[in-house]
Design a protein around this motif. Structure first.
Motif, PDB file in Angstrom:
ATOM      1  N   ARG A  37       3.945   3.791  11.755  1.00  0.00           N
ATOM      2  CA  ARG A  37       4.219   3.111  10.495  1.00  0.00           C
ATOM      3  C   ARG A  37       3.220   1.988  10.233  1.00  0.00           C
ATOM      4  N   LEU A  38       2.930   1.191  11.260  1.00  0.00           N
ATOM      5  CA  LEU A  38       1.970   0.093  11.092  1.00  0.00           C
ATOM      6  C   LEU A  38       0.571   0.601  10.769  1.00  0.00           C
ATOM      7  N   GLU A  39       0.207   1.738  11.322  1.00  0.00           N
ATOM      8  CA  GLU A  39      -1.094   2.329  10.999  1.00  0.00           C
ATOM      9  C   GLU A  39      -1.155   2.704   9.518  1.00  0.00           C
ATOM     10  N   ILE A  40      -0.037   3.208   8.991  1.00  0.00           N
ATOM     11  CA  ILE A  40       0.037   3.528   7.564  1.00  0.00           C
ATOM     12  C   ILE A  40      -0.055   2.241   6.749  1.00  0.00           C
ATOM     13  N   CYS A  41       0.692   1.224   7.160  1.00  0.00           N
ATOM     14  CA  CYS A  41       0.681  -0.061   6.449  1.00  0.00           C
ATOM     15  C   CYS A  41      -0.722  -0.661   6.410  1.00  0.00           C
ATOM     16  N   ALA A  42      -1.434  -0.562   7.510  1.00  0.00           N
ATOM     17  CA  ALA A  42      -2.760  -1.175   7.607  1.00  0.00           C
ATOM     18  C   ALA A  42      -3.737  -0.611   6.581  1.00  0.00           C
ATOM     19  N   THR A  43      -3.476   0.584   6.080  1.00  0.00           N
ATOM     20  CA  THR A  43      -4.362   1.197   5.077  1.00  0.00           C
ATOM     21  C   THR A  43      -3.938   0.862   3.649  1.00  0.00           C
ATOM     22  N   LYS A  49      -3.125  -8.438   6.246  1.00  0.00           N
ATOM     23  CA  LYS A  49      -3.488  -8.316   7.660  1.00  0.00           C
ATOM     24  C   LYS A  49      -3.387  -9.638   8.429  1.00  0.00           C
ATOM     25  N   THR A  50      -3.538 -10.755   7.741  1.00  0.00           N
ATOM     26  CA  THR A  50      -3.487 -12.041   8.441  1.00  0.00           C
ATOM     27  C   THR A  50      -2.064 -12.417   8.851  1.00  0.00           C
ATOM     28  N   THR A  51      -1.084 -12.012   8.059  1.00  0.00           N
ATOM     29  CA  THR A  51       0.309 -12.353   8.370  1.00  0.00           C
ATOM     30  C   THR A  51       1.136 -11.144   8.798  1.00  0.00           C
ATOM     31  N   ILE A  62       5.744  -6.019  11.529  1.00  0.00           N
ATOM     32  CA  ILE A  62       5.888  -5.806  12.969  1.00  0.00           C
ATOM     33  C   ILE A  62       7.363  -5.639  13.319  1.00  0.00           C
ATOM     34  N   ALA A  63       8.225  -6.383  12.654  1.00  0.00           N
ATOM     35  CA  ALA A  63       9.669  -6.262  12.881  1.00  0.00           C
ATOM     36  C   ALA A  63      10.260  -5.088  12.106  1.00  0.00           C
ATOM     37  N   LYS A  64       9.912  -4.974  10.839  1.00  0.00           N
ATOM     38  CA  LYS A  64      10.522  -3.942   9.989  1.00  0.00           C
ATOM     39  C   LYS A  64      10.235  -2.532  10.491  1.00  0.00           C
ATOM     40  N   THR A  65       9.039  -2.298  10.991  1.00  0.00           N
ATOM     41  CA  THR A  65       8.685  -0.943  11.421  1.00  0.00           C
ATOM     42  C   THR A  65       9.460  -0.497  12.662  1.00  0.00           C
ATOM     43  N   LEU A  66      10.000  -1.444  13.419  1.00  0.00           N
ATOM     44  CA  LEU A  66      10.814  -1.086  14.595  1.00  0.00           C
ATOM     45  C   LEU A  66      12.209  -0.598  14.219  1.00  0.00           C
ATOM     46  N   TRP A  67      12.682  -0.956  13.039  1.00  0.00           N
ATOM     47  CA  TRP A  67      14.037  -0.601  12.617  1.00  0.00           C
ATOM     48  C   TRP A  67      14.032   0.814  12.042  1.00  0.00           C
ATOM     49  N   PRO A  68      14.743   1.752  12.673  1.00  0.00           N
ATOM     50  CA  PRO A  68      14.667   3.153  12.247  1.00  0.00           C
ATOM     51  C   PRO A  68      15.165   3.419  10.831  1.00  0.00           C
ATOM     52  N   LEU A  74       7.070   1.518  -1.081  1.00  0.00           N
ATOM     53  CA  LEU A  74       6.100   2.334  -1.821  1.00  0.00           C
ATOM     54  C   LEU A  74       6.144   3.806  -1.394  1.00  0.00           C
ATOM     55  N   ASP A  75       7.176   4.167  -0.634  1.00  0.00           N
ATOM     56  CA  ASP A  75       7.394   5.551  -0.163  1.00  0.00           C
ATOM     57  C   ASP A  75       6.265   6.094   0.708  1.00  0.00           C
ATOM     58  N   LYS A  76       5.636   5.215   1.474  1.00  0.00           N
ATOM     59  CA  LYS A  76       4.574   5.677   2.375  1.00  0.00           C
ATOM     60  C   LYS A  76       5.137   6.147   3.708  1.00  0.00           C
ATOM     61  N   TRP A  77       6.350   5.678   4.077  1.00  0.00           N
ATOM     62  CA  TRP A  77       7.081   6.184   5.234  1.00  0.00           C
ATOM     63  C   TRP A  77       8.571   5.998   4.994  1.00  0.00           C
ATOM     64  N   LYS A  78       9.354   6.868   5.619  1.00  0.00           N
ATOM     65  CA  LYS A  78      10.801   6.908   5.406  1.00  0.00           C
ATOM     66  C   LYS A  78      11.545   6.524   6.676  1.00  0.00           C
TER      67      LYS A  78
END
Length: 86
Positions: A37-43, A49-51, A62-68, A74-78
């Motif tokens: 998920r973070l790899e998707i976010c980074a694009t 990127k600073t925060t 970093i916290a949100k992507t851990l929560w299933p 923006l519908d980039k991951w579900k």
């Protein structure tokens, strides 16, 4: 605290019913999913990127992507479901 499951029965959250091997397996999966998920976010142009925050939803990713059960606004991951024995 008990929760009401799909069958209408009260039961403890499934994470409380698991042994250490199962919990470790779930944590490993969460970390793998978070990395994807973070790899998707980074694009994304809405990712600061600073925060490590999303400018669309304001979340610290970093916290949100851990929560299933979280989703990208923006519908980039579900979300994905955790289940007993996974």
């Amino acid at each position: 605290p008990a929760i009401i499951n799909r069958g209408g029965e009260r039961s403890p959250p499934f994470l409380l019913r698991l042994n250490m091997v199962e919990l470790t397996s779930i944590w490993i999966r969460r970390k793998e999913e978070a990395k994807k998920r973070l790899e998707i976010c980074a694009t994304c142009d809405k990712f600061d990127k600073t925060t490590s925050r999303c400018e669309e939803c304001g979340c610290f990713m970093i916290a949100k992507t851990l929560w299933p059960y979280s989703e990208c606004p923006l519908d980039k991951w579900k979300f994905y479901e955790e289940q007993d024995g996974e």
